[in-house]
Design a protein around this motif. Structure first.
Motif, PDB file in Angstrom:
ATOM      1  N   ARG A 101      11.590  75.330  21.017  1.00 38.71           N
ATOM      2  CA  ARG A 101      12.259  74.111  20.566  1.00 38.71           C
ATOM      3  C   ARG A 101      11.947  73.829  19.101  1.00 38.71           C
ATOM      4  NH1 ARG A 101      10.866  73.189  25.929  1.00 38.71           N
ATOM      5  NH2 ARG A 101      12.678  72.706  27.261  1.00 38.71           N
ATOM      6  N   PHE A 102      12.969  73.389  18.382  1.00 34.70           N
ATOM      7  CA  PHE A 102      12.796  73.115  16.957  1.00 34.70           C
ATOM      8  C   PHE A 102      13.857  72.125  16.503  1.00 34.70           C
ATOM      9  CE2 PHE A 102      15.792  76.567  17.308  1.00 34.70           C
ATOM     10  CZ  PHE A 102      16.737  76.332  16.324  1.00 34.70           C
ATOM     11  N   THR A 103      13.630  71.575  15.318  1.00 33.73           N
ATOM     12  CA  THR A 103      14.610  70.683  14.691  1.00 33.73           C
ATOM     13  C   THR A 103      14.799  71.087  13.237  1.00 33.73           C
ATOM     14  OG1 THR A 103      12.910  69.076  14.079  1.00 33.73           O
ATOM     15  CG2 THR A 103      14.065  68.708  16.174  1.00 33.73           C
ATOM     16  N   ILE A 104      15.954  70.737  12.705  1.00 33.71           N
ATOM     17  CA  ILE A 104      16.227  70.845  11.279  1.00 33.71           C
ATOM     18  C   ILE A 104      16.333  69.417  10.758  1.00 33.71           C
ATOM     19  CG2 ILE A 104      17.786  71.681   9.502  1.00 33.71           C
ATOM     20  CD1 ILE A 104      16.440  73.915  11.115  1.00 33.71           C
ATOM     21  N   THR A 105      15.408  69.023   9.914  1.00 30.34           N
ATOM     22  CA  THR A 105      15.470  67.682   9.340  1.00 30.34           C
ATOM     23  C   THR A 105      16.049  67.765   7.931  1.00 30.34           C
ATOM     24  OG1 THR A 105      13.168  67.889   8.605  1.00 30.34           O
ATOM     25  CG2 THR A 105      13.563  66.764  10.699  1.00 30.34           C
ATOM     26  N   GLY A 106      16.731  66.684   7.529  1.00 30.79           N
ATOM     27  CA  GLY A 106      17.368  66.644   6.222  1.00 30.79           C
ATOM     28  C   GLY A 106      16.508  65.969   5.177  1.00 30.79           C
ATOM     29  N   PRO A 107      17.014  65.828   3.971  1.00 31.59           N
ATOM     30  CA  PRO A 107      16.260  65.173   2.891  1.00 31.59           C
ATOM     31  C   PRO A 107      15.837  63.750   3.225  1.00 31.59           C
ATOM     32  CG  PRO A 107      18.112  66.388   1.990  1.00 31.59           C
ATOM     33  CD  PRO A 107      18.284  66.402   3.483  1.00 31.59           C
ATOM     34  N   ASP A 108      16.535  63.100   4.171  1.00 30.70           N
ATOM     35  CA  ASP A 108      16.151  61.743   4.557  1.00 30.70           C
ATOM     36  C   ASP A 108      15.077  61.734   5.634  1.00 30.70           C
ATOM     37  OD1 ASP A 108      17.574  62.663   6.721  1.00 30.70           O
ATOM     38  OD2 ASP A 108      19.081  61.061   6.706  1.00 30.70           O
ATOM     39  N   GLY A 109      14.625  62.913   6.045  1.00 30.80           N
ATOM     40  CA  GLY A 109      13.579  63.017   7.051  1.00 30.80           C
ATOM     41  C   GLY A 109      14.074  62.916   8.479  1.00 30.80           C
ATOM     42  N   LYS A 110      15.365  62.737   8.677  1.00 31.48           N
ATOM     43  CA  LYS A 110      15.932  62.604  10.021  1.00 31.48           C
ATOM     44  C   LYS A 110      16.515  63.928  10.492  1.00 31.48           C
ATOM     45  CE  LYS A 110      17.165  57.742   9.255  1.00 31.48           C
ATOM     46  NZ  LYS A 110      18.282  56.748   9.212  1.00 31.48           N
ATOM     47  N   PRO A 111      16.502  64.174  11.819  1.00 30.71           N
ATOM     48  CA  PRO A 111      17.090  65.419  12.338  1.00 30.71           C
ATOM     49  C   PRO A 111      18.567  65.527  11.986  1.00 30.71           C
ATOM     50  CG  PRO A 111      15.724  64.366  14.013  1.00 30.71           C
ATOM     51  CD  PRO A 111      15.853  63.368  12.888  1.00 30.71           C
ATOM     52  N   VAL A 112      18.953  66.704  11.531  1.00 30.64           N
ATOM     53  CA  VAL A 112      20.357  66.963  11.225  1.00 30.64           C
ATOM     54  C   VAL A 112      21.090  67.268  12.528  1.00 30.64           C
ATOM     55  CG1 VAL A 112      21.958  68.466   9.977  1.00 30.64           C
ATOM     56  CG2 VAL A 112      19.750  67.860   8.956  1.00 30.64           C
ATOM     57  N   ARG A 161       8.178  85.722  13.648  1.00 27.63           N
ATOM     58  CA  ARG A 161       8.844  84.799  12.719  1.00 27.63           C
ATOM     59  C   ARG A 161      10.168  84.383  13.334  1.00 27.63           C
ATOM     60  NH1 ARG A 161       8.376  82.702   7.746  1.00 27.63           N
ATOM     61  NH2 ARG A 161       6.456  83.878   7.383  1.00 27.63           N
ATOM     62  N   MET A 162      10.406  83.068  13.336  1.00 22.60           N
ATOM     63  CA  MET A 162      11.616  82.485  13.893  1.00 22.60           C
ATOM     64  C   MET A 162      12.473  81.943  12.751  1.00 22.60           C
ATOM     65  SD  MET A 162      10.710  83.065  16.967  1.00 22.60           S
ATOM     66  CE  MET A 162       9.329  83.128  18.122  1.00 22.60           C
ATOM     67  N   TYR A 163      13.752  82.306  12.745  1.00 22.07           N
ATOM     68  CA  TYR A 163      14.664  81.931  11.664  1.00 22.07           C
ATOM     69  C   TYR A 163      15.810  81.076  12.204  1.00 22.07           C
ATOM     70  CZ  TYR A 163      12.641  86.262   9.700  1.00 22.07           C
ATOM     71  OH  TYR A 163      11.796  87.265   9.284  1.00 22.07           O
ATOM     72  N   ALA A 164      16.220  80.104  11.416  1.00 15.26           N
ATOM     73  CA  ALA A 164      17.416  79.311  11.715  1.00 15.26           C
ATOM     74  C   ALA A 164      18.377  79.461  10.547  1.00 15.26           C
ATOM     75  CB  ALA A 164      17.057  77.845  11.923  1.00 15.26           C
ATOM     76  N   SER A 165      19.579  79.947  10.839  1.00 10.88           N
ATOM     77  CA  SER A 165      20.619  80.110   9.822  1.00 10.88           C
ATOM     78  C   SER A 165      21.710  79.084  10.103  1.00 10.88           C
ATOM     79  CB  SER A 165      21.186  81.531   9.884  1.00 10.88           C
ATOM     80  OG  SER A 165      22.271  81.683   8.991  1.00 10.88           O
ATOM     81  N   PHE A 166      21.995  78.213   9.121  1.00  9.80           N
ATOM     82  CA  PHE A 166      22.908  77.098   9.373  1.00  9.80           C
ATOM     83  C   PHE A 166      23.549  76.621   8.081  1.00  9.80           C
ATOM     84  CE2 PHE A 166      18.765  75.392   8.387  1.00  9.80           C
ATOM     85  CZ  PHE A 166      19.028  74.328   7.524  1.00  9.80           C
ATOM     86  N   THR A 167      24.589  75.798   8.226  1.00 10.97           N
ATOM     87  CA  THR A 167      25.287  75.192   7.100  1.00 10.97           C
ATOM     88  C   THR A 167      25.498  73.713   7.405  1.00 10.97           C
ATOM     89  OG1 THR A 167      26.453  77.268   6.674  1.00 10.97           O
ATOM     90  CG2 THR A 167      27.358  75.270   5.659  1.00 10.97           C
ATOM     91  N   PRO A 168      24.864  72.790   6.669  1.00 14.23           N
ATOM     92  CA  PRO A 168      25.073  71.355   6.927  1.00 14.23           C
ATOM     93  C   PRO A 168      26.543  70.982   6.757  1.00 14.23           C
ATOM     94  CG  PRO A 168      23.195  71.710   5.462  1.00 14.23           C
ATOM     95  CD  PRO A 168      23.908  73.015   5.564  1.00 14.23           C
ATOM     96  N   ASP A 169      27.017  70.087   7.618  1.00 14.89           N
ATOM     97  CA  ASP A 169      28.407  69.638   7.560  1.00 14.89           C
ATOM     98  C   ASP A 169      28.522  68.220   7.015  1.00 14.89           C
ATOM     99  OD1 ASP A 169      31.127  70.193   7.914  1.00 14.89           O
ATOM    100  OD2 ASP A 169      31.166  69.088   9.814  1.00 14.89           O
ATOM    101  N   SER A 170      27.403  67.696   6.519  1.00 18.48           N
ATOM    102  CA  SER A 170      27.419  66.368   5.898  1.00 18.48           C
ATOM    103  C   SER A 170      26.175  66.230   5.032  1.00 18.48           C
ATOM    104  CB  SER A 170      27.438  65.265   6.966  1.00 18.48           C
ATOM    105  OG  SER A 170      26.232  65.271   7.715  1.00 18.48           O
ATOM    106  N   GLY A 171      26.145  65.193   4.217  1.00 18.24           N
ATOM    107  CA  GLY A 171      24.971  64.910   3.401  1.00 18.24           C
ATOM    108  C   GLY A 171      24.797  65.874   2.242  1.00 18.24           C
ATOM    109  N   PRO A 172      23.607  65.859   1.623  1.00 20.94           N
ATOM    110  CA  PRO A 172      23.328  66.735   0.481  1.00 20.94           C
ATOM    111  C   PRO A 172      23.509  68.207   0.858  1.00 20.94           C
ATOM    112  CG  PRO A 172      21.629  65.063   0.705  1.00 20.94           C
ATOM    113  CD  PRO A 172      22.471  64.988   1.951  1.00 20.94           C
ATOM    114  N   ASP A 173      24.046  68.978  -0.053  1.00 15.83           N
ATOM    115  CA  ASP A 173      24.254  70.415   0.155  1.00 15.83           C
ATOM    116  C   ASP A 173      25.208  70.716   1.304  1.00 15.83           C
ATOM    117  OD1 ASP A 173      22.520  71.569  -1.909  1.00 15.83           O
ATOM    118  OD2 ASP A 173      20.888  70.670  -0.765  1.00 15.83           O
ATOM    119  N   LYS A 174      26.124  69.798   1.571  1.00 15.65           N
ATOM    120  CA  LYS A 174      27.147  70.069   2.576  1.00 15.65           C
ATOM    121  C   LYS A 174      27.896  71.345   2.213  1.00 15.65           C
ATOM    122  CE  LYS A 174      31.445  68.270   4.547  1.00 15.65           C
ATOM    123  NZ  LYS A 174      32.427  67.142   4.578  1.00 15.65           N
ATOM    124  N   GLY A 175      28.062  72.224   3.197  1.00 15.88           N
ATOM    125  CA  GLY A 175      28.779  73.473   2.972  1.00 15.88           C
ATOM    126  C   GLY A 175      27.942  74.596   2.401  1.00 15.88           C
TER     127      GLY A 175
END
Length: 309
Positions: A101-112, A161-175
């Motif tokens: 289990r894992f989370t990706i948090t954004g610059p605001d510290g909240k889970p994306v 090593r565990m990797y997460a590959s993703f593209t934010p769909d909102s907020g900073p660095d969207k896309g």
């Protein structure tokens, strides 16, 4: 790290076009036979196959062919531009399936929770041991609170090593594409196996995979993968993650990840025998490539070692 199957952005298509003038001969390597080449634990999908025996990206910043990558482009960082990979599973049990289990948090510290769909998935997850064995590629599920769960099959002792590959769909660095990672320990004695030496081709499940081309450090070059069986061209490759094959590379020694993006477009239900990939590997040395392709509803994974000059 990238490391890497998804629709290709216009930027990548432009890069691929610029790179097509640079095709050269390549020396690759792989394990000896079908059983060794597939390597226990290699798979790509909602489920991963178990590693039964202990064994020894797309990176940003390539707007111009030959541009040097920075350390943060290799997928080895847990944080970049305020986005962070955090796990509640720093230790996993040995020899049995586990929910990671894992989370990706954004610059605001909240889970994306808003992610763009890339190659039919919102997030691609990879696990590999420090000796580049036991490869698993999984598409985890996300709960409403932003917690992801990756169903890992049995892991052998060692540092993974565990990797997460993703593209934010909102907020900073969207896309923008991200590959973040962190390590997890599986307790126990961890014997290792040396990386297989280089050769031009490998076999898996009766298929022969041959790769031509010669990527150079931090420079864009095309690679061509050809699949044959019993000496005959394979033309029944099935669409998988919006492409006919998925190719991910890991650097020996530090486990840097790179995605090798497909240039061959899906044009029907059957593809092959040759596929072209955009390769831009940020470091010299040996890389372990994992090529995944599907025939008759069965996913095959070929492991190949390539030296980058």
């Amino acid at each position: 790290m990238s490391a890497h199957p998804r629709p290709i952005s216009s930027r990548r298509r432009a890069l691929a076009a610029a790179a097509t003038t640079a095709v050269l001969a390549l020396t690759l390597a792989a394990c000896g036979g079908s059983g060794d080449d597939a390597m226990p634990g290699m798979d790509h999908g909602a489920k991963a196959h178990a590693s039964h025996a202990p064994l020894a990206t797309g990176a940003k910043g390539h707007d111009m062919a030959g541009m040097k990558h920075t350390a943060s482009d290799d997928g080895l960082a847990a944080e970049k531009n305020g986005y962070r990979f955090s796990t509640a599973s720093p230790v996993l049990p040995v020899g049995k399936a586990a929910a990671y289990r894992f989370t990706i948090t954004g610059p605001d510290g909240k889970p994306v929770t808003a992610f763009s769909v890339e190659q039919t998935k919102r997030l691609h997850f990879y696990a590999i041991r420090s000796d580049l064995t036991g490869f698993q590629h999984i598409h985890p599920t996300m709960a409403s609170d932003g917690t992801w769960t990756a169903p890992l099959t049995a892991l052998q002792p060692g540092i993974w090593r565990m990797y997460a590959s993703f593209t934010p769909d909102s907020g900073p660095d969207k896309g923008e594409d991200f590959v973040l990672s962190t390590t997890t320990t599986v307790p126990g004695t961890a014997p290792s196996t040396a990386l297989p030496k280089a050769s031009a081709s490998t076999t898996v499940d009766g298929y022969t995979v041959t790769v031509t081309g010669r990527p150079m450090e931090s420079m864009a070059h095309p690679l061509t993968v050809t699949v044959t069986k019993d000496g005959k061209p394979v033309t029944d490759l099935e669409p998988y993650l919006d492409t006919y094959a998925h190719l991910t590379a890991f650097h020996a020694g530090d486990q840097a990840l790179a995605h090798l993006h497909p240039e061959t477009q899906v044009s029907g239900g059957r593809g092959g025998p040759s596929l072209t990939f955009h390769a831009e590997l940020p470091k010299a040395g040996d890389w372990r490539l994992f090529l995944q392709f599907q025939t008759a509803g069965t996913l095959h994974t070929a492991a190949i070692t390539m030296n980058v000059g």
